[in-house]
Design a protein around this motif. Sequence first.
Motif, PDB file in Angstrom:
ATOM      1  N   ILE A  86       0.838  -1.202   0.000  1.00  0.00           N
ATOM      2  CA  ILE A  86       0.000   0.000   0.000  1.00  0.00           C
ATOM      3  C   ILE A  86       0.872   1.252   0.000  1.00  0.00           C
ATOM      4  O   ILE A  86       0.665   2.177  -0.792  1.00  0.00           O
ATOM      5  CB  ILE A  86      -0.968  -0.001   1.200  1.00  0.00           C
ATOM      6  CG1 ILE A  86      -2.033  -1.092   1.006  1.00  0.00           C
ATOM      7  CG2 ILE A  86      -1.617   1.365   1.391  1.00  0.00           C
ATOM      8  CD1 ILE A  86      -2.866  -1.375   2.241  1.00  0.00           C
ATOM      9  N   ILE A  87       1.852   1.282   0.880  1.00  0.00           N
ATOM     10  CA  ILE A  87       2.748   2.438   0.962  1.00  0.00           C
ATOM     11  C   ILE A  87       3.515   2.603  -0.347  1.00  0.00           C
ATOM     12  O   ILE A  87       3.682   3.727  -0.845  1.00  0.00           O
ATOM     13  CB  ILE A  87       3.695   2.308   2.165  1.00  0.00           C
ATOM     14  CG1 ILE A  87       2.897   2.464   3.467  1.00  0.00           C
ATOM     15  CG2 ILE A  87       4.818   3.341   2.106  1.00  0.00           C
ATOM     16  CD1 ILE A  87       3.663   2.102   4.711  1.00  0.00           C
ATOM     17  N   GLY A  88       3.956   1.502  -0.931  1.00  0.00           N
ATOM     18  CA  GLY A  88       4.650   1.575  -2.218  1.00  0.00           C
ATOM     19  C   GLY A  88       3.766   2.172  -3.298  1.00  0.00           C
ATOM     20  O   GLY A  88       4.219   2.988  -4.104  1.00  0.00           O
ATOM     21  N   GLY A  89       2.511   1.772  -3.335  1.00  0.00           N
ATOM     22  CA  GLY A  89       1.567   2.324  -4.305  1.00  0.00           C
ATOM     23  C   GLY A  89       1.348   3.810  -4.112  1.00  0.00           C
ATOM     24  O   GLY A  89       1.281   4.575  -5.083  1.00  0.00           O
TER      25      GLY A  89
ATOM     26  N   LEU B 118       2.464   9.380  -5.777  1.00  0.00           N
ATOM     27  CA  LEU B 118       3.015  10.714  -5.507  1.00  0.00           C
ATOM     28  C   LEU B 118       4.112  11.069  -6.499  1.00  0.00           C
ATOM     29  O   LEU B 118       4.213  12.215  -6.952  1.00  0.00           O
ATOM     30  CB  LEU B 118       3.534  10.791  -4.068  1.00  0.00           C
ATOM     31  CG  LEU B 118       2.455  10.740  -2.979  1.00  0.00           C
ATOM     32  CD1 LEU B 118       3.097  10.638  -1.604  1.00  0.00           C
ATOM     33  CD2 LEU B 118       1.531  11.938  -3.072  1.00  0.00           C
ATOM     34  N   ALA B 119       4.921  10.071  -6.870  1.00  0.00           N
ATOM     35  CA  ALA B 119       5.969  10.312  -7.869  1.00  0.00           C
ATOM     36  C   ALA B 119       5.334  10.649  -9.219  1.00  0.00           C
ATOM     37  O   ALA B 119       5.843  11.526  -9.942  1.00  0.00           O
ATOM     38  CB  ALA B 119       6.878   9.088  -7.993  1.00  0.00           C
ATOM     39  N   ASP B 120       4.233   9.984  -9.562  1.00  0.00           N
ATOM     40  CA  ASP B 120       3.531  10.304 -10.802  1.00  0.00           C
ATOM     41  C   ASP B 120       3.014  11.740 -10.783  1.00  0.00           C
ATOM     42  O   ASP B 120       3.118  12.455 -11.781  1.00  0.00           O
ATOM     43  CB  ASP B 120       2.363   9.338 -11.028  1.00  0.00           C
ATOM     44  CG  ASP B 120       2.796   7.970 -11.506  1.00  0.00           C
ATOM     45  OD1 ASP B 120       3.953   7.834 -11.980  1.00  0.00           O
ATOM     46  OD2 ASP B 120       1.989   7.025 -11.406  1.00  0.00           O
ATOM     47  N   VAL B 121       2.468  12.159  -9.667  1.00  0.00           N
ATOM     48  CA  VAL B 121       1.969  13.529  -9.549  1.00  0.00           C
ATOM     49  C   VAL B 121       3.120  14.517  -9.725  1.00  0.00           C
ATOM     50  O   VAL B 121       3.013  15.487 -10.485  1.00  0.00           O
ATOM     51  CB  VAL B 121       1.251  13.749  -8.199  1.00  0.00           C
ATOM     52  CG1 VAL B 121       0.973  15.226  -7.957  1.00  0.00           C
ATOM     53  CG2 VAL B 121      -0.038  12.949  -8.148  1.00  0.00           C
ATOM     54  N   GLU B 122       4.221  14.270  -9.046  1.00  0.00           N
ATOM     55  CA  GLU B 122       5.372  15.167  -9.152  1.00  0.00           C
ATOM     56  C   GLU B 122       5.917  15.229 -10.573  1.00  0.00           C
ATOM     57  O   GLU B 122       6.402  16.265 -11.017  1.00  0.00           O
ATOM     58  CB  GLU B 122       6.472  14.728  -8.183  1.00  0.00           C
ATOM     59  CG  GLU B 122       6.144  15.020  -6.730  1.00  0.00           C
ATOM     60  CD  GLU B 122       7.255  14.598  -5.780  1.00  0.00           C
ATOM     61  OE1 GLU B 122       8.411  14.489  -6.224  1.00  0.00           O
ATOM     62  OE2 GLU B 122       6.944  14.376  -4.597  1.00  0.00           O
ATOM     63  N   ALA B 123       5.833  14.115 -11.315  1.00  0.00           N
ATOM     64  CA  ALA B 123       6.342  14.063 -12.684  1.00  0.00           C
ATOM     65  C   ALA B 123       5.299  14.536 -13.707  1.00  0.00           C
ATOM     66  O   ALA B 123       5.584  14.567 -14.899  1.00  0.00           O
ATOM     67  CB  ALA B 123       6.792  12.645 -13.020  1.00  0.00           C
ATOM     68  N   GLY B 124       4.123  14.875 -13.231  1.00  0.00           N
ATOM     69  CA  GLY B 124       3.088  15.360 -14.139  1.00  0.00           C
ATOM     70  C   GLY B 124       2.328  14.266 -14.858  1.00  0.00           C
ATOM     71  O   GLY B 124       1.598  14.539 -15.811  1.00  0.00           O
ATOM     72  N   ARG B 125       2.495  13.026 -14.420  1.00  0.00           N
ATOM     73  CA  ARG B 125       1.784  11.904 -15.040  1.00  0.00           C
ATOM     74  C   ARG B 125       0.413  11.748 -14.376  1.00  0.00           C
ATOM     75  O   ARG B 125       0.181  10.854 -13.570  1.00  0.00           O
ATOM     76  CB  ARG B 125       2.600  10.621 -14.921  1.00  0.00           C
ATOM     77  CG  ARG B 125       3.911  10.638 -15.682  1.00  0.00           C
ATOM     78  CD  ARG B 125       4.640   9.296 -15.596  1.00  0.00           C
ATOM     79  NE  ARG B 125       5.002   8.940 -14.246  1.00  0.00           N
ATOM     80  CZ  ARG B 125       6.193   9.172 -13.685  1.00  0.00           C
ATOM     81  NH1 ARG B 125       7.144   9.794 -14.365  1.00  0.00           N
ATOM     82  NH2 ARG B 125       6.442   8.792 -12.444  1.00  0.00           N
TER      83      ARG B 125
END
Length: 86
Positions: free
Chosen positions: A48-51, A56-63
Amino acid sequence: MSASTTLTIRIDSDLKDKLGQLAQDTRRSNSFLAAEAVSAYVERELAIIGGIQRGLADVEAGRVATHDDAMAELYAAIDAAKGSKI
């Protein structure tokens, strides 16, 4: 197999009784069942934490997609599934 170690936890007596009954019914030890439960919990929580971290990484990368775009894709998939023979 990795080396085992000891962990002491406190649980209420009702849960201990239920664990004992489960151990008896499954012919396993309390320790085995508790270790299995802790292992499953830890693996699930780490997933869950990994997901969340990937999201969050997708949000930061604009994905990201807008809500409307995501819902349109979802409804299209539902409509396609209704039309297919499963």
